[in-house]
Design an enzyme around this catalytic site. Sequence first.
Site, PDB file in Angstrom:
ATOM      1  N   ASN A  46     109.420  35.803 -27.834  1.00  0.00           N
ATOM      2  CA  ASN A  46     108.279  36.822 -27.966  1.00  0.00           C
ATOM      3  C   ASN A  46     108.703  38.259 -27.887  1.00  0.00           C
ATOM      4  O   ASN A  46     109.335  38.653 -28.803  1.00  0.00           O
ATOM      5  CB  ASN A  46     107.263  36.330 -26.786  1.00  0.00           C
ATOM      6  CG  ASN A  46     107.898  36.358 -25.276  1.00  0.00           C
ATOM      7  OD1 ASN A  46     108.804  35.816 -25.009  1.00  0.00           O
ATOM      8  ND2 ASN A  46     107.315  36.997 -24.413  1.00  0.00           N
ATOM      9  N   ASP A  47     108.276  39.230 -26.967  1.00  0.00           N
ATOM     10  CA  ASP A  47     108.171  40.422 -27.290  1.00  0.00           C
ATOM     11  C   ASP A  47     109.387  41.005 -27.824  1.00  0.00           C
ATOM     12  O   ASP A  47     110.641  40.605 -27.225  1.00  0.00           O
ATOM     13  CB  ASP A  47     107.908  41.102 -26.017  1.00  0.00           C
ATOM     14  CG  ASP A  47     106.852  40.556 -25.392  1.00  0.00           C
ATOM     15  OD1 ASP A  47     105.988  39.831 -25.727  1.00  0.00           O
ATOM     16  OD2 ASP A  47     106.539  41.111 -24.197  1.00  0.00           O
ATOM     17  N   GLN A  63     112.686  38.789 -26.305  1.00  0.00           N
ATOM     18  CA  GLN A  63     112.230  37.808 -25.094  1.00  0.00           C
ATOM     19  C   GLN A  63     112.692  36.624 -25.695  1.00  0.00           C
ATOM     20  O   GLN A  63     112.278  36.011 -26.834  1.00  0.00           O
ATOM     21  CB  GLN A  63     111.025  37.977 -24.789  1.00  0.00           C
ATOM     22  CG  GLN A  63     110.574  39.243 -23.811  1.00  0.00           C
ATOM     23  CD  GLN A  63     111.040  39.065 -22.590  1.00  0.00           C
ATOM     24  OE1 GLN A  63     110.497  38.453 -21.518  1.00  0.00           O
ATOM     25  NE2 GLN A  63     111.932  39.903 -22.046  1.00  0.00           N
ATOM     26  N   TYR A 106     112.168  40.028 -17.997  1.00  0.00           N
ATOM     27  CA  TYR A 106     110.818  40.192 -18.897  1.00  0.00           C
ATOM     28  C   TYR A 106     110.922  41.701 -19.453  1.00  0.00           C
ATOM     29  O   TYR A 106     112.314  42.199 -19.414  1.00  0.00           O
ATOM     30  CB  TYR A 106     109.694  40.348 -18.019  1.00  0.00           C
ATOM     31  CG  TYR A 106     109.111  39.134 -17.513  1.00  0.00           C
ATOM     32  CD1 TYR A 106     109.645  37.680 -17.809  1.00  0.00           C
ATOM     33  CD2 TYR A 106     107.921  39.062 -17.045  1.00  0.00           C
ATOM     34  CE1 TYR A 106     109.291  36.692 -17.580  1.00  0.00           C
ATOM     35  CE2 TYR A 106     107.105  37.624 -16.680  1.00  0.00           C
ATOM     36  CZ  TYR A 106     107.930  36.677 -17.043  1.00  0.00           C
ATOM     37  OH  TYR A 106     107.507  35.516 -16.773  1.00  0.00           O
ATOM     38  N   SER A 107     109.945  42.019 -20.297  1.00  0.00           N
ATOM     39  CA  SER A 107     110.217  43.081 -21.315  1.00  0.00           C
ATOM     40  C   SER A 107     110.534  44.533 -20.615  1.00  0.00           C
ATOM     41  O   SER A 107     110.319  44.707 -19.620  1.00  0.00           O
ATOM     42  CB  SER A 107     108.716  43.232 -22.071  1.00  0.00           C
ATOM     43  OG  SER A 107     108.782  42.038 -22.859  1.00  0.00           O
ATOM     44  N   ARG A 167     104.228  45.348 -15.199  1.00  0.00           N
ATOM     45  CA  ARG A 167     105.641  45.040 -15.941  1.00  0.00           C
ATOM     46  C   ARG A 167     105.672  45.876 -17.222  1.00  0.00           C
ATOM     47  O   ARG A 167     104.872  46.677 -17.534  1.00  0.00           O
ATOM     48  CB  ARG A 167     105.716  43.625 -16.286  1.00  0.00           C
ATOM     49  CG  ARG A 167     104.534  43.069 -17.003  1.00  0.00           C
ATOM     50  CD  ARG A 167     104.534  41.620 -17.149  1.00  0.00           C
ATOM     51  NE  ARG A 167     103.170  41.107 -17.673  1.00  0.00           N
ATOM     52  CZ  ARG A 167     102.504  40.546 -17.177  1.00  0.00           C
ATOM     53  NH1 ARG A 167     102.664  40.244 -15.738  1.00  0.00           N
ATOM     54  NH2 ARG A 167     101.396  40.065 -17.595  1.00  0.00           N
ATOM     55  N   ASP A 168     106.797  45.778 -17.826  1.00  0.00           N
ATOM     56  CA  ASP A 168     107.072  46.210 -19.265  1.00  0.00           C
ATOM     57  C   ASP A 168     107.371  47.764 -19.265  1.00  0.00           C
ATOM     58  O   ASP A 168     106.606  48.511 -20.326  1.00  0.00           O
ATOM     59  CB  ASP A 168     105.982  45.873 -20.194  1.00  0.00           C
ATOM     60  CG  ASP A 168     105.801  44.327 -20.317  1.00  0.00           C
ATOM     61  OD1 ASP A 168     106.474  43.558 -19.869  1.00  0.00           O
ATOM     62  OD2 ASP A 168     104.588  44.049 -20.360  1.00  0.00           O
ATOM     63  N   GLU A 222      99.394  44.898 -21.169  1.00  0.00           N
ATOM     64  CA  GLU A 222     100.764  44.760 -21.204  1.00  0.00           C
ATOM     65  C   GLU A 222     101.576  45.586 -22.320  1.00  0.00           C
ATOM     66  O   GLU A 222     100.773  46.160 -23.249  1.00  0.00           O
ATOM     67  CB  GLU A 222     100.944  43.303 -21.860  1.00  0.00           C
ATOM     68  CG  GLU A 222     100.449  42.226 -20.819  1.00  0.00           C
ATOM     69  CD  GLU A 222     100.846  40.786 -21.041  1.00  0.00           C
ATOM     70  OE1 GLU A 222     100.382  40.063 -22.069  1.00  0.00           O
ATOM     71  OE2 GLU A 222     101.408  39.865 -20.058  1.00  0.00           O
TER      72      GLU A 222
HETATM   73  C1  FRU Z   1     103.984  39.889 -23.365  1.00  0.00           C
HETATM   74  C2  FRU Z   1     104.678  39.584 -21.867  1.00  0.00           C
HETATM   75  C3  FRU Z   1     105.074  40.748 -21.138  1.00  0.00           C
HETATM   76  C4  FRU Z   1     106.286  40.254 -20.254  1.00  0.00           C
HETATM   77  C5  FRU Z   1     106.861  39.156 -21.542  1.00  0.00           C
HETATM   78  C6  FRU Z   1     107.429  37.810 -20.893  1.00  0.00           C
HETATM   79  O1  FRU Z   1     103.985  38.983 -24.385  1.00  0.00           O
HETATM   80  O2  FRU Z   1     103.707  38.720 -21.112  1.00  0.00           O
HETATM   81  O3  FRU Z   1     104.241  41.238 -20.578  1.00  0.00           O
HETATM   82  O4  FRU Z   1     107.004  40.975 -19.773  1.00  0.00           O
HETATM   83  O5  FRU Z   1     105.839  38.834 -22.400  1.00  0.00           O
HETATM   84  O6  FRU Z   1     107.981  37.359 -21.506  1.00  0.00           O
END
Ligand code: FRU
Length: 487
Positions: A46-47, A63, A106-107, A167-168, A222
Site C-alpha cells: 500500500n502507501d 507498506q 505504519y506509514s 499516524r503517518d 490520512e
Molecule cells: C493509508 C494507511 C495509513 C497507515 C497505513 C497502514 O492507506 O491506512 O494511514 O499508516 O495505511 O498500512
Amino acid sequence: MEWTREQKYRKLEDATIDELTQLEKQVAQCPWRQTFHIQPKTGLLNDPNGLAFYQGEYHVFYQWFPLGPVHGLKYWYHLKSTDLINWQDLGVGITPDQYYENYGAYSGSGFEHDGDLYLMYTGNHRDENWVRHPMQAIAIMKPDGQIEKLPEPAMKDVPEGYTDHFRDPKVWEQNGMYYAIIGAQRQNETGCTVLYRSTNAIDWTFLGEIQTELDHFGYMWECPDYFELDGKGILVFSPQGLEPTEDKYQNIYQTGFIIGDTLNLQTLKFSHGEFSELDNGFDFYAPQSLEDDKGRRIIVGWMGLPEIDYPTDKNGWAHCLTLPRELKIVNNRLYQVPVIELENLRREEESLSTIVDNHVIEFGTGVHYELECEFTDIQAQEIGVQLRVGNDEKTVLTYDAHNKKIILDRSQSGMEVGVDYGTTRQIAYERDSLKLRIFADTSSLEIFINDGEFVMTSRIFPTNDENKINIFATNGLVKAECKKWNY
Ligand code: FRU
C-alpha cells in the site's frame, strides 16, 4: 478466503521457505503482473513511504504485508534508483520487531539529518485488550544502507483532544528546524492534521493543530504532506468520510490538496482555497512527495484503495505504486507531469495523423506502451480512445463535447473491481482541443490530460489478450495526431 487475526499478524520470519516459494509461484502465474511499475513480489503493497533523495539516489519504501493480499502485519519494503525507472531491490527496510510496532510499522517519511537518512513512522501498537496506542518511531539509515531503530519512540502518546487515529508523520526541514505533520482524528470524530517541531530530529515538541478552513471534512485525514512550491503552500492529504457530490469523491476514500499562502509556523494558520482531488481516476490514494537535487517536487501514489477486493487477490498479491509525477504550478493550478526520465522507456515509435469523421480507426496494438493523442478542431459529439480492445472487452476514454465531460469507463474492461463505487469517472471539461498522454501497463492506465492538468489513474483487469488501440469520433469529425511508443 477469510483471514483470521492470527494469519494476518503472522511474521514473515515465521513463514517457511517452501511456503514463500509456493506463494511466489502463484504470484508469477498471475496474468496481471505489471512490467514498469513497482509491485510487491508477494502479498500486499500500500502507501509509498520514506520517499527521499539521499546521496544522489532516490529512495522509495512501501507498506508491505508479505504473506497475502490483505492488510496484515505491515513491513516497509525498500528500493532505490538513480533514474526513477530502474529500481534496485533492497528487500525489507523495516521489520516490525519492537514493542511499539507490535501490529505493524505504519506509514511515515524520510529526511536527511547529519548525513543519515532518518525515517519517522507510526508504530501501530496494540495492548492486550486490542486497544491501539499509536507511537511515532524513528529508524536511522546510515550512508552504508544499514537501518537501525531508536529503542524508544519519539512520540509515545497522542496529545489530548485526539483519538487513536493518529499516524503517518511527514517531516520537512525549514529554517534549521524539523517539522512533522501528522494525520489525526479529533475526539469529535472529524479529521485534521497536527504539527510537531524539533531541533535535533529526536526530541519533538507538540505545536498544535494546523488551522484550515475545513473543520468538518471527513472523519480522518490520512497521510498528510506539506510542502512549498513557487512560493505557495500545498497540503496534500487523504480524507476519509466525504460523501460523493456530482463528479467528485466517487472512490471509497479521497486524496487531494489545498493550496494557499505558505503555512504560518507561528500561528499554524493555513489560508487556502478549495479542496481539489489530485486524481480523477478509480485507484489512487495516500501519495507522498520528495524534493530532489534539481529542486523537483516528485509525488508517487498508491495505485489502490483500502477495503476493496482486487482480482489479483486470488493470485496472492495486490497493488502497485504509480509512476513518479513532477508537480508544477501552471497558471495558478497544480499540474502533475510524468517525470522526464520516463521517456527513456520509449522504444519503437508509431504515429498517425488523420481526420476521424464519425468513425473508429484502429491505431496499432499494445499492452505496455505510452500513447499520446492530440485532438484539435473537435466538431464531433464524442471523441476519444478505446484501449485494450478485444472481442467483448475495452476501456474507453471519451470526451463528450455535448455534455461537456471527459469520461473514463471501465465497465467493460474485464474483471470487475470496486463496482459498488461505479464504473465511470468523469471531469467537467469544455474546450475544442484535448491532449492525452497515457501510460498503459498490463493492468493499469495512467491518463494525463492536457500536460498534467488532470490525471485519471486506474487499474484494469482484461481477461484475455485484448490489445487493440482505437481512436474514435461520433457524429462529426476531429483532427487527431497520435504517437505510440512500446515500453
Ligand atoms: C493509508 C494507511 C495509513 C497507515 C497505513 C497502514 O492507506 O491506512 O494511514 O499508516 O495505511 O498500512
